[in-house]
Design a protein around this motif. Structure first.
Motif, PDB file in Angstrom:
ATOM      1  N   GLY A  34      42.332   0.244   3.302  1.00 20.87           N
ATOM      2  CA  GLY A  34      42.129   1.630   2.888  1.00 20.87           C
ATOM      3  C   GLY A  34      43.181   2.515   3.530  1.00 20.87           C
ATOM      4  O   GLY A  34      43.247   2.629   4.757  1.00 20.87           O
ATOM      5  N   ASP A  48      46.156  -0.629   0.513  1.00 22.58           N
ATOM      6  CA  ASP A  48      45.382   0.297  -0.332  1.00 22.58           C
ATOM      7  C   ASP A  48      45.574  -0.067  -1.798  1.00 22.58           C
ATOM      8  O   ASP A  48      46.657  -0.466  -2.226  1.00 22.58           O
ATOM      9  N   ASN A  49      44.506   0.106  -2.542  1.00 26.08           N
ATOM     10  CA  ASN A  49      44.526  -0.304  -3.948  1.00 26.08           C
ATOM     11  C   ASN A  49      45.236   0.686  -4.869  1.00 26.08           C
ATOM     12  O   ASN A  49      45.560   0.352  -6.004  1.00 26.08           O
ATOM     13  N   GLY A  95      44.281   8.139  -0.326  1.00 22.50           N
ATOM     14  CA  GLY A  95      42.912   8.053  -0.855  1.00 22.50           C
ATOM     15  C   GLY A  95      42.573   9.325  -1.616  1.00 22.50           C
ATOM     16  O   GLY A  95      43.348   9.783  -2.467  1.00 22.50           O
ATOM     17  N   CYS A 155      37.594   1.525   3.837  1.00 27.03           N
ATOM     18  CA  CYS A 155      37.488   1.634   2.376  1.00 27.03           C
ATOM     19  C   CYS A 155      36.086   2.136   2.023  1.00 27.03           C
ATOM     20  O   CYS A 155      35.306   2.485   2.898  1.00 27.03           O
ATOM     21  N   TYR A 156      35.796   2.187   0.723  1.00 27.41           N
ATOM     22  CA  TYR A 156      34.473   2.651   0.306  1.00 27.41           C
ATOM     23  C   TYR A 156      33.413   1.718   0.896  1.00 27.41           C
ATOM     24  O   TYR A 156      33.432   0.506   0.678  1.00 27.41           O
ATOM     25  N   ASN A 194      35.934   5.099   7.548  1.00 22.79           N
ATOM     26  CA  ASN A 194      35.770   5.892   6.323  1.00 22.79           C
ATOM     27  C   ASN A 194      34.727   6.998   6.544  1.00 22.79           C
ATOM     28  O   ASN A 194      33.787   6.826   7.302  1.00 22.79           O
TER      29      ASN A 194
END
Ligand SMILES: Cc1cc2nc3c(=O)[nH]c(=O)nc-3n(C[C@H](O)[C@H](O)[C@H](O)COP(=O)(O)OP(=O)(O)OC[C@H]3O[C@@H](n4cnc5c(N)ncnc54)[C@H](O)[C@@H]3O)c2cc1C
Length: 635
Positions: free
Chosen positions: A97, A122-123, A129, A427-428, A609
Motif C-alpha cells: 500500500g 501499490d496496485n 492511495g 492496504c485496505y 492504514n
C-alpha cells in the motif's frame, strides 16, 4: 505560470477515452493493468513522460487496479494455476500500500533503521492511495484538484507523531493557510452558496441562492415546495424551540445519539415529511449515507439546523461517532493544497527518494514534476513499485517463530514473490483476510467488519465560470442530484501555482457523488454503493455530469457542449475508513472493537492504514503507520 506539455483534445473526454501521454502508456489507459512490464521488460512507470496525474476519464480505482483483488475474494485467483516467479529480491521491509499510511510506515522504519532496504508495493498507477492528484491543462495553465483526500483536517488535533511528520516534511498548516488560502475570494465577488431543487424530486428545477440576511420564507417563496414544507424548513432553519422540554442536556444527547436526524425532524420537531427530501443528502459528503442513517447527535456537532433551542451543552458526548465527537470538541487546523493531501504523499516520496521529486519546500512540491523512473531502481535502498497488486503475505514458518515474510504480487499478468524480514500491510484492511488466510478466525472476522464508504469525486474543467457569476453562486448542494454537491475549485496560491481570478478564465469544478441505498444499515449501504460505483461506465458518469451541470447552470449562460473541456471521475468504491455509527454498531469495550482486534500484529506482519484507526483521516493513516512500525521493531 506553469505550462504543461500535454494538451487535452475535446475528443479525448467526449469518447470517455482518457488522455494518453505517449505510446508506452496508452494501453494502460484503456483498462489494461496500469503499470505492467513493457515489451522490453521496462515497467510503464519507467517510461519517459509517465505522468498518471494528468490522465482523465475513470481514475481513483482505475481499470486494471483491482480486478485481481476481486478474483482473490471470489476464490478465482489461485485456481488459474499461476506460476510464481520467485525473484531473488530481499528487503528489510515490504510495505503493501503506497497511500499516506504506507509511505509514512517506510519513513518511520527508515528513521529507526537508516540502512534498511524497503520495497513499497501499490496496485494503482500512481502513489498516494486516496491522496490522489488530478492535473488539468487549463488553456496552458496548470489546474489542480484532489482526486480523493481533500485537505489536512481532522476531528481531533494532530498527534505529536502526525504533527512531527508534517514538520519533517516542511508542512506548517497554520502558516500555509494564512499565506496561501483565499477562502473569502468567491464571497468577495458576491457569490454565495445555493441549493438546486430538481424537477424529479421537488416538482420543478429551481436554484435557490442563500443571500445574506434573507429569511428562509423569502428564500423559498418562489420554490416548487408546498406551503407546509416551506413553513417547516423555515422553522427548522431559524426557530429556537426546545423540542425536548423537561430533559437535561445529557438526557437529550443520549436520546439524540439513538435516533436518526430524519426521525428527529419527523418525530421530535414534528416537521411535515415533505421537508425530508430537502435535507436527505445533507450528510452524504461526510458520512456517505443519508440522514435516515446518521444519528441526530452527530449532525448537531456539524451545526445542522433544528437544535438551537435545545440548550445542549457544547462539546461531545460519549456515544457520538468518531468524527462528530472530535469536531464537537474543536477539531484540528485545516489546509487545502491545490491537489489535496496528494502534496503530502509527494512530500513523503521526496523524503524517501529525494531525486524523484525535485525541490525543497512544501510550496514548490505543488508544481514539481515527479520523475517516476526514479521510484523503482534496482540499486536504490528504497523502491516504490506501482501497478502491483499483492495477493499473498505470509510468515515463513509459523507466526510465532517466523523467519521472515514472503509477499506475492500480480503485475502485468504475472505473479512474483519477494522476501523481507518484516512486512507492513498498509492496504485496505478488509482485504487482509484474503492476503493472509492463516490469520486467526476472530481477527479475520474483525477485519471483514470494516466496510469502507464508497464515494465519487468528479473533477470537471470548464472554459470559464461566467455562469456561476451570472447566477451568484460558487457552491451548490443538490439534494436530489446525481452528484449532491458542485463547487468551484477553492482559491489557493502556493509556490508557482496560481488559482484563476477572472470569471472568463478556465477553472475546475468539483462534484461529489455518494451512492446510497436508504433504509439499509450503513455497512450494507456501503456494500451496495461499492457495487453501484464499479458498475457505472464512464459514459454514464459523463452523461449525468453534463446533464446536471446544464440543468443548474444553463440559466446563467452555460452550454455543456461548449464549456466542458475535460472530465476526471475519481471513483472510490473503497473510500473512507469505516467509522462506527451509534444507530447500527454495538459499543465495544476498549480493545474489543473490530479495528482493534483486526490490527493485531501477526508474526512479522503488522497492520497499518487509516482503517486500523477506524478514522477516515490522514493523521490516522500516519498514526497507524507509526504504531505498526513500532510493533515490528519491538517484536
Ligand atoms: C474521496 C475521499 C476524500 C477524503 N478526504 C479526506 C480529507 O479531506 N482529509 C483527510 O484527512 N482524509 C480524507 N480522506 C481519508 C483518507 O482515506 C485518508 O486521509 C488517507 O489518505 C488514507 O491513507 P491510507 O494510506 O490509510 O489509505 P489509502 O489511501 O487507501 O492507501 C492504501 C493503498 O493501498 C493500496 N492497496 C490495497 N490493497 C492492496 C494490495 N493488495 N496490493 C497493493 N496495494 C494495495 C490501495 O489501493 C491504496 O493505494 C478521504 C478519503 C476519500 C476516499
Amino acid at each position: 505560470m506553469v505550462s504543461k506539455k500535454t494538451s487535452i483534445s475535446r475528443r479525448d473526454f467526449l469518447n470517455g477515452v482518457p488522455l494518453a501521454i505517449g505510446g508506452a502508456v496508452a494501453g494502460a489507459m484503456l483498462g489494461e493493468p496500469a503499470v505492467a512490464a513493457g515489451a522490453a521488460g521496462q515497467a510503464l512507470q519507467d517510461a519517459p513522460g509517465y505522468d498518471p496525474a494528468a490522465l482523465h476519464g475513470l481514475r481513483g480505482s482505475h481499470p486494471g487496479s483491482f480486478e485481481a483483488a476481486h478474483q482473490l475474494r471470489d476464490g478465482d485467483f489461485w485456481s488459474q494455476s499461476l506460476k510464481i516467479d520467485e525473484t531473488e529480491e530481499a528487503y528489510d521491509l515490504i510495505v503493501v500500500g503506497g497511500g499516506i499510511s504506507g509511505l509514512a510506515a517506510a519513513h518511520f522504519y527508515r528513521a529507526a533503521r537508516p540502512d534498511a532496504r524497503i520495497l513499497i508495493l501499490d496496485n494503482h498507477d500512481d502513489f498516494g492511495g486516496h491522496a490522489k492528484r488530478n492535473e488539468f491543462d487549463l488553456g496552458g495553465r496548470l489546474g489542480l484538484l484532489n482526486g480523493g483526500t481533500m485537505l489536512i483536517d481532522s476531528p481531533r488535533p494532530y498527534s505529536a507523531v502526525a504533527d512531527g511528520l508534517l514538520k519533517t516534511l516542511g508542512v506548517d498548516p497554520v502558516a500555509l493557510a494564512k499565506a496561501c488560502a483565499h477562502r473569502d475570494f468567491y464571497p468577495s465577488l458576491g457569490l454565495r452558496r445555493g441549493f438546486f431543487l430538481d424537477k424529479e424530486t421537488f416538482g420543478a428545477d429551481k436554484l435557490i441562492v442563500v443571500s445574506d440576511g434573507v429569511p428562509w420564507r423569502q428564500l423559498l417563496a418562489s420554490s416548487p415546495l408546498s406551503e407546509p414544507v416551506r413553513r417547516d424548513i423555515a422553522r427548522i432553519q431559524e426557530a429556537k424551540v426546545d423540542y425536548m422540554p423537561g430533559l437535561s442536556s445529557d438526557e437529550k444527547k443520549s436520546r439524540l445519539a439513538k435516533m436518526s436526524y430524519r426521525d428527529y425532524l419527523i418525530d421530535v420537531v414534528k416537521a411535515d415529511p415533505g421537508v425530508i427530501p430537502f435535507y436527505q443528502a445533507r450528510t452524504h459528503g461526510e458520512w456517505g449515507v443519508g440522514i435516515e442513517a446518521v444519528p441526530a447527535l452527530d449532525v448537531w456537532a456539524f451545526h445542522f439546523p433544528g437544535f438551537d433551542g435545545l440548550g445542549l451543552t457544547p462539546r461531545s458526548a460519549p456515544d457520538m461517532g468518531y468524527t462528530a465527537a472530535g469536531y464537537a470538541d474543536g477539531g484540528s487546523y485545516t489546509f487545502h493544497f491545490p491537489d489535496g493531501n496528494a502534496s503530502i504523499a509527494r512530500l513523503l516520496v521526496r523524503n524517501l527518494i529525494a531525486d524523484a521529486v525535485p525541490g525543497s519546500s512544501a510550496e514548490d512540491v505543488v508544481t514539481a514534476r515527479v520523475d517516476y523512473s526514479k521510484l523503482d531502481r534496482a540499486t536504490a535502498p528504497l523502491r516504490i513499485r506501482l501497478g502491483t497488486i499483492v495477493v499473498r503475505a505470509r510468515n515463513l514458518g509459523d507466526a510465532v517463530s517466523s523467519r521472515g515474510v514472503e509477499v506475492a504480487y500480480a503485475r502485468g499478468g504475472e505473479v512474483y514473490s519477494v522476501r523481507a524480514e518484516r512486512c507492513v500491510l498498509a492496504c485496505y484492511n478488509m482485504m487482509i483476510p484474503y492476503l493472509c488466510p492463516e490469520l486467526p478466525q476472530r481477527q479475520k472476522q474483525a477485519l471483514s467488519y470494516l466496510v469502507k464508504t464508497p464515494l465519487v469525486y468528479t473533477n470537471v474543467a470548464l472554459r470559464n465560470w461566467t455562469a456561476f457569476m451570472a447566477l451568484g453562486v460558487y457552491a451548490i448542494h443538490a439534494p436530489g442530484g446525481y452528484h449532491s454537491s458542485v463547487f468551484l475549485n477553492p482559491t489557493v496560491d502556493i509556490g508557482d501555482y496560481r488559482s484563476p481570478r477572472a470569471p472568463n478564465e478556465p477553472i475546475l469544478v468539483q462534484m461529489i457523488r455518494t451512492p446510497v441505498a436508504p433504509g439499509l444499515a450503513e455497512r450494507d449501504q456501503n456494500r451496495a454503493g461499492q457495487h453501484d460505483i464499479l458498475n457505472t461506465s464512464f459514459a454514464t458518469f459523463e452523461r449525468e455530469i453534463r446533464m446536471q451541470l446544464a440543468r443548474i447552470l444553463a440559466p446563467g449562460g452555460f452550454d455543456a457542449e461548449r464549456d466542458i473541456t475535460a472530465i476526471t471521475v475519481n471513483r472510490w468504491p473503497h473510500g473512507y475508513a469505516y467509522e462506527y455509527n451509534s444507530l447500527f454498531d454495538p459499543e465495544w469495550p476498549d480493545g474489543e472493537a473490530p479495528h482493534q482486534i483486526g490490527r493485531a500484529r501477526f508474526g512479522r506482519i503488522a497492520i497499518a492504514n487509516s482503517d486500523s484507526g477506524a478514522a477516515a483521516y490522514t493523521d490516522s493513516a500516519i498514526d497507524q503507520a507509526y504504531r505498526a512500525v513500532q510493533e515490528l521493531l519491538a517484536a
